[in-house]
Design an enzyme around this catalytic site. Structure first.
Site, mmCIF file in Angstrom:
data_model
loop_
_atom_site.group_PDB
_atom_site.id
_atom_site.type_symbol
_atom_site.label_atom_id
_atom_site.label_comp_id
_atom_site.label_asym_id
_atom_site.label_seq_id
_atom_site.Cartn_x
_atom_site.Cartn_y
_atom_site.Cartn_z
ATOM 1 N N HIS A 1 29.458 -50.913 3.394
ATOM 2 C CA HIS A 1 30.042 -51.146 4.628
ATOM 3 C C HIS A 1 29.286 -51.399 5.824
ATOM 4 O O HIS A 1 28.995 -52.772 5.964
ATOM 5 C CB HIS A 1 30.984 -49.961 4.777
ATOM 6 C CG HIS A 1 32.357 -49.775 4.201
ATOM 7 N ND1 HIS A 1 32.619 -48.430 3.715
ATOM 8 C CD2 HIS A 1 32.898 -50.711 3.200
ATOM 9 C CE1 HIS A 1 33.697 -48.806 2.829
ATOM 10 N NE2 HIS A 1 33.832 -50.059 2.623
ATOM 11 N N GLY B 1 41.089 -42.165 1.691
ATOM 12 C CA GLY B 1 40.583 -43.153 2.494
ATOM 13 C C GLY B 1 41.118 -44.325 2.042
ATOM 14 O O GLY B 1 41.632 -45.466 2.841
ATOM 15 N N ARG C 1 46.461 -49.419 21.886
ATOM 16 C CA ARG C 1 45.127 -48.613 21.677
ATOM 17 C C ARG C 1 44.586 -47.808 22.968
ATOM 18 O O ARG C 1 44.410 -48.454 24.058
ATOM 19 C CB ARG C 1 44.062 -49.520 21.008
ATOM 20 C CG ARG C 1 44.423 -49.969 19.808
ATOM 21 C CD ARG C 1 43.421 -50.856 19.354
ATOM 22 N NE ARG C 1 42.136 -50.090 19.140
ATOM 23 C CZ ARG C 1 40.965 -50.793 18.868
ATOM 24 N NH1 ARG C 1 40.758 -52.213 18.944
ATOM 25 N NH2 ARG C 1 39.997 -49.968 18.575
#
Ligand SMILES: [Fe+2]
Length: 613
Positions: A29, A197, A487
């Site tokens: 990642h 995950g 958010r």
């Protein structure tokens, strides 16, 4: 160890021999490098901050170069390199998983073979070549061991339970272990494809967000919904009292597909996925101006979106329940009162806040870069303590391990670019100026010292604003972030004053709060005081600021507190949407000039929009 080694002989020529250990994480990642000198972290950074490619996963050459530069070392001074996982074991997992689901997996299998037979398997050779280091000086940790080490060896604890939870490493997707002194023992693990995950990521994709990027958005969206679909989510995952969980693979395709994480059976259960291009808003979130004109069918669209918010609330709730069960099981199993956590799922700050409140654990340490980047620090510490058997002497008290740009470099940039600025060397004056601007509703880009390790901006590369203004969320969003209206923005608060505003007893002693890794309730009587950082459910993802580790930021908040009675500022990361957080003065200035930010503070230099030619 290896005192006769040539590298050491060279090091000794100038001074006492120092053991230099470089940790690396890449090809998955977020690639990153970290450097320890005698077990003390000197530098750590993710590659994306240098290449400007978000989540860059290539070999972290720029991050390595930075670590060496920071320490004043050459590549030949590195004694050991520790890679964060075992490439062959991961390769084996891909082979076996690929064969088990063949021919459905043909595409993912073929792509994996091409990349793995390219660079990935030959990582030892590549490290040798890039760093000029002998093959026997390169160690391989294991993915979850690196996560575990990143949490435990950075913590102040001599003894602690350890939980690691992520998408997948080699085979492991979650592990329970114990750390004692310089040893880490992993007691239990859960193996691919059973992964909390990847379950969360499947919902991230279903809700129209990018996997490994949009998980925060799911968490932010959840409080707008009601968890009315938890029963359906529980069809996908079963968890035992011992914390072991299992997915029902009938609903997923991540184990045999490169582009889809869930399948038609999943869609039968939850309905059509959300269109990633559609704006997300609910009746409660409203329709922000930066989305454009309010659509005529706002009510119908908002109702549709409410369904997705309810799904977000449901997966978030189930994730929290699974993590709480795992944490309680870790307590039962170990009898220890301290818990260390890492792995991408440990970035779920809502779950972390519940773990400290609702389990018998008294103290928590979460690595600030809990995702795969952080495994570079973990790998280096694992090599130093566990492989080399060296004693511990380091606690990660703050996250400022990245690159700094001194006043000379900053002024040179500003002068050469013909930018009008004022250098204010007197810190009182500098801070008074910034506080004045914040109070008058300006949005301030604040770049100070070394950039942060991990995904959160913690007052080194931050955008700051006045949290007391109800309209500030919209102002910051409209001027800079263009983020989804659901958010939340985070508050930075003086550690000693945090309890006045947030429901976190003894806030100053909680490490996760330093790293913005707890979501807790804003005290009911303070929600109206801090509207810009209070989420729709009355919570806030606070950052406690310590005088010792971030003195200038502390003084700024302190002075803002003296002026306004509220020692809290709104803090969001210094980047435009979709870009990595800024590193250099030039990147900070570019972001400043491309956005509606009003003031830019680069160390001691202040640039104001109205000043510009
Ligand atoms: Fe991981």
């Amino acid at each position: 160890m290896a005192a006769s080694h040539g590298r050491h002989a060279r090091a000794r020529a100038g001074a006492e021999a120092v053991l230099n250990v470089l940790g690396l994480s890449c090809y998955f990642h977020d690639s990153a490098a970290a450097l320890l000198r005698d077990g003390i972290l000197v530098a750590a950074a993710e590659e994306e901050r240098f290449t400007r490619k978000k989540h860059d996963y290539e070999f972290p050459q720029h991050a390595i170069d930075f670590c060496l530069r920071q320490a004043g070392l050459a590549a030949t001074d590195v004694d050991y390199v520790v890679f964060f996982e075992k490439p062959f074991v991961k390769f084996e997992r891909l082979l076996i998983a690929g064969l088990a689901t063949f021919p459905r997996s043909y595409k993912v299998f073929r792509e994996a073979m091409i990349t793995w037979l390219g660079d990935k398997l030959w990582i030892r050779h590549l490290i040798q070549k890039r760093l000029g280091i002998a093959a026997d000086r390169i160690f391989f940790s294991e993915h979850h061991l690196s996560h575990a080490a990143s949490a435990f060896f950075c913590s102040p604890f001599h003894e602690a339970a350890i939980l690691t939870v992520d998408g997948v490493g080699e085979w492991t997707t979650a592990s329970l272990g114990v750390g004692r002194g310089t040893d880490i023992t992993l007691l239990k693990e859960i193996r691919f494809p059973h992964s909390l995950g990847l379950l969360y990521s499947a919902f991230t994709a279903f809700l129209g967000f990018e996997v490994n990027e949009g998980e925060y958005k799911v968490m932010g969206m959840a409080p707008f919904g009601t968890p009315r679909y938890v029963d359906k989510v529980w069809k996908l995952i079963r968890v035992g009292k011992d914390g072991a969980f299992e997915l029902d693979m009938e609903y997923f395709s991540f184990h045999h597909s490169t582009d889809r994480t869930f399948n038609t059976k999943f869609v039968d259960l939850f309905g059509a996925p959300r269109d990633p291009r559609a704006n997300f808003f609910t009746p409660v979130s409203g329709y922000p101006s930066y989305f454009g004109d309010r659509p005529e069918n706002f009510d119908a669209l908002a109702r549709d979106n409410q369904h997705y918010a309810d799904i977000a609330a449901s997966i978030q709730k189930v994730t929290e329940e699974v993590l709480l069960t795992m944490a309680r099981a870790a307590y039962e199993e170990t009898g220890l009162t301290r818990l260390c956590m890492a792995g991408g799922v440990a970035l779920n700050s809502v779950a972390n806040g519940r773990i400290i409140r609702e389990t018998p654990f008294e103290e928590l340490y979460v690595h600030p870069a809990a995702g795969d980047g952080g495994a570079a620090v973990g790998a280096a510490l694992y090599g130093y303590h566990t492989i080399l058997g060296k004693a511990r002497g380091f606690v990660m008290e703050h996250a400022a391990w990245g690159e700094a740009h001194g006043p000379d470099a900053t002024e040179r940039f500003l002068r050469e670019s013909g930018i009008r600025y004022e250098r204010i060397e007197d810190e009182d004056r500098l801070i008074t100026r910034v506080v004045d601007r914040l109070q008058s509703g300006k949005v301030v880009g604040w770049s100070q010292g070394r950039f942060e390790w991990g995904p959160r901006a913690l007052g080194h590369r931050s955008i700051l604003a006045d949290p007391r203004r109800a309209d500030m969320k919209d102002i910051v969003n409209t001027k800079i972030k263009f983020r989804e209206p659901f958010r939340p923005f985070a508050p930075s608060v003086l550690a000693e004053r945090a309890e006045d505003y947030f429901d976190l007893p003894s806030a100053a002693r909680h490490f996760p709060a330093r790293f913005m890794l707890y979501v807790v309730d804003v005290k009911p009587d303070k929600r109206a005081v801090l509207p810009a950082i209070t989420h729709v459910d009355g919570t806030g993802r606070l950052q406690t600021v310590q005088r010792e580790t971030n003195p200038r930021y502390y003084r700024l908040i302190e002075t803002f507190g003296q002026a306004t009675g509220v020692p809290v500022v709104l803090n969001t990361s210094f980047n435009l949407k979709g870009e990595p957080i800024v590193n250099t003065p030039a990147e900070a200035y570019n972001t400043f000039s491309k956005s509606g930010m009003d003031v830019l503070v680069l160390g001691e230099c202040v640039v104001e929009k109205s000043d510009r030619a």
